[in-house]
Design an enzyme around this catalytic site. Sequence first.
Site, PDB file in Angstrom:
ATOM      1  N   SER A   1      -4.824  18.834  95.874  1.00 42.43           N
ATOM      2  CA  SER A   1      -4.282  17.474  96.615  1.00 42.43           C
ATOM      3  C   SER A   1      -2.961  17.263  96.752  1.00 42.43           C
ATOM      4  CB  SER A   1      -5.076  16.369  96.083  1.00 42.43           C
ATOM      5  OG  SER A   1      -6.347  16.565  96.110  1.00 42.43           O
TER       6      SER A   1
ATOM      7  N   HIS B   1      -6.366   7.300  95.688  1.00 39.80           N
ATOM      8  CA  HIS B   1      -5.900   8.503  96.264  1.00 39.80           C
ATOM      9  C   HIS B   1      -4.606   8.440  96.957  1.00 39.80           C
ATOM     10  CE1 HIS B   1      -7.154  12.608  98.030  1.00 39.80           C
ATOM     11  NE2 HIS B   1      -6.952  12.188  99.190  1.00 39.80           N
TER      12      HIS B   1
ATOM     13  N   ALA C   1      -4.524  18.544  91.545  1.00 36.33           N
ATOM     14  CA  ALA C   1      -3.844  17.150  91.129  1.00 36.33           C
ATOM     15  C   ALA C   1      -4.906  16.465  90.036  1.00 36.33           C
ATOM     16  CB  ALA C   1      -3.639  16.459  92.210  1.00 36.33           C
TER      17      ALA C   1
ATOM     18  N   HIS D   1      -5.293  17.518 102.321  1.00 36.46           N
ATOM     19  CA  HIS D   1      -5.805  19.186 102.425  1.00 36.46           C
ATOM     20  C   HIS D   1      -5.822  19.492 103.828  1.00 36.46           C
ATOM     21  CE1 HIS D   1      -6.907  19.648  98.343  1.00 36.46           C
ATOM     22  NE2 HIS D   1      -7.330  18.366  98.330  1.00 36.46           N
TER      23      HIS D   1
ATOM     24  N   HIS E   1     -14.271  19.830  98.492  1.00 36.83           N
ATOM     25  CA  HIS E   1     -14.798  19.360  97.045  1.00 36.83           C
ATOM     26  C   HIS E   1     -16.210  18.853  97.467  1.00 36.83           C
ATOM     27  CE1 HIS E   1     -10.366  18.256  97.549  1.00 36.83           C
ATOM     28  NE2 HIS E   1     -10.336  18.388  96.479  1.00 36.83           N
TER      29      HIS E   1
ATOM     30  N   TYR F   1     -17.417  16.180  96.487  1.00 34.20           N
ATOM     31  CA  TYR F   1     -17.507  14.672  96.790  1.00 34.20           C
ATOM     32  C   TYR F   1     -17.328  14.412  98.213  1.00 34.20           C
ATOM     33  CZ  TYR F   1     -12.159  14.625  96.904  1.00 34.20           C
ATOM     34  OH  TYR F   1     -10.984  14.835  97.321  1.00 34.20           O
ATOM     35  N   GLU F   2     -16.894  15.408  99.164  1.00 30.92           N
ATOM     36  CA  GLU F   2     -17.024  15.460 100.432  1.00 30.92           C
ATOM     37  C   GLU F   2     -18.700  15.590 101.137  1.00 30.92           C
ATOM     38  OE1 GLU F   2     -13.921  17.759 102.500  1.00 30.92           O
ATOM     39  OE2 GLU F   2     -13.358  18.268 100.489  1.00 30.92           O
TER      40      GLU F   2
ATOM     41  N   ASN G   1      -0.978  10.852  87.808  1.00 33.80           N
ATOM     42  CA  ASN G   1      -1.319   9.527  87.394  1.00 33.80           C
ATOM     43  C   ASN G   1      -1.839   9.446  85.840  1.00 33.80           C
ATOM     44  OD1 ASN G   1      -3.865  10.472  88.747  1.00 33.80           O
ATOM     45  ND2 ASN G   1      -4.582   8.820  87.596  1.00 33.80           N
TER      46      ASN G   1
ATOM     47  N   MET H   1     -11.049  16.703  90.114  1.00 34.34           N
ATOM     48  CA  MET H   1     -12.456  16.734  90.851  1.00 34.34           C
ATOM     49  C   MET H   1     -12.764  18.169  91.483  1.00 34.34           C
ATOM     50  SD  MET H   1     -12.195  12.907  92.507  1.00 34.34           S
ATOM     51  CE  MET H   1     -11.789  11.365  91.610  1.00 34.34           C
ATOM     52  N   SER H   2     -11.949  19.054  90.962  1.00 32.54           N
ATOM     53  CA  SER H   2     -12.290  20.193  91.718  1.00 32.54           C
ATOM     54  C   SER H   2     -12.015  21.429  90.736  1.00 32.54           C
ATOM     55  CB  SER H   2     -10.885  20.359  92.629  1.00 32.54           C
ATOM     56  OG  SER H   2      -9.815  20.351  91.910  1.00 32.54           O
TER      57      SER H   2
HETATM   58  N1  HPA Z   1      -9.341  11.084  87.879  1.00 37.35           N
HETATM   59  C1  HPA Z   1     -10.211  12.153  88.288  1.00 37.35           C
HETATM   60  N2  HPA Z   1      -9.387  12.884  89.488  1.00 37.35           N
HETATM   61  C2  HPA Z   1      -8.096  12.816  89.655  1.00 37.35           C
HETATM   62  C3  HPA Z   1      -7.273  11.872  89.046  1.00 37.35           C
HETATM   63  C4  HPA Z   1      -7.866  10.906  88.245  1.00 37.35           C
HETATM   64  O1  HPA Z   1      -7.338   9.933  87.739  1.00 37.35           O
HETATM   65  N3  HPA Z   1      -5.920  11.955  89.413  1.00 37.35           N
HETATM   66  C5  HPA Z   1      -6.145  12.922  90.458  1.00 37.35           C
HETATM   67  N4  HPA Z   1      -7.133  13.647  90.411  1.00 37.35           N
END
Ligand code: HPA
Length: 281
Positions: free
Chosen positions: A38, A256, A122, A70, A92, A94-95, A244, A220-221
């Site tokens: 990402s 996001h 990320a 993306h 992903h 989640y999509e 983060n 998440m990937s």
């Molecule tokens: N959690 C899950 N996926 C992520 C995060 C997070 O804090 N930051 C970037 N992708």
Amino acid sequence: MQSTSQKRDNGNDGVHSAVEFVLNRLKSQPEVAIVAGSGLSEPLTNIITISDHIPYKDIPEFPLPTVVGHKGALIIGTIDGHSVVLFSGRKHLYEGASLEQVVFSALLVSELNIPRLILTNAAGGLNPEFNVGDLMLISEAVNLMFRPFIFSDIHLSERLLRLDASNVFSKLWRERVNALAEKKGIHLRNGVYVATTGPSYETPAEVRFLRICGGDAIGMSTLPEAYVAAALGVEVLGISFITNLLAEIPLKKTSHEEVIQASASAGPQLAKLIRVIINEM
Ligand code: HPA
């Protein structure tokens, strides 16, 4: 480039039209494929001398990413003279995508006989010592996707059954990369990547739980592609960019947008690391 008969016998019929299409666009055999996480497409695209740019929508069967950050294109070119392909954008779970769609790029890499794959992402920092902007080499993963990697393609499932899961992220390659990073003065963490499906970010209670699980970073990937590529004999490296920090007492909501913005600042260090890796493969 011409199609060869040395394709791995992995029975992935779904990707064959994409393979033929991409083979016709390749001028030389890529030494490595890179997947941009990402917000990481731009810094990675910037270090490539581009010879071709193919929107995913032009590649037969290629699953199209739908999330912000993306781009959705296969970039063909060279980095310091080394032939590479960059997947600018990924799909992903989640999509609402199927596992088959999520691992499409990994199947393509295997079918194109590309020997190495660098997966970037990320990720949120779980380890209290981590800072935003850190790069982490993934040593191992904890799969909390609650989605078993089972495929209707029996050859692939058999390969996954025989996979040494402790070496999905190639130990030998990691050792080389750690030594190189040290030599070149690039600050590189190593750690355990926890994979979830998301799409919501973690609660403080989950952060407490995930730390107990041994997680250093969460995202998440990456895991489905890594397992499938490794099972098919591709050497895999995983690099997380910490966008983060996650806390057991909530400081502020993760968004996001924050993740994408932080990724944009990953450019120089990530690009430097990737160049060093590619020049010393
Ligand atoms: N959690 C899950 N996926 C992520 C995060 C997070 O804090 N930051 C970037 N992708």
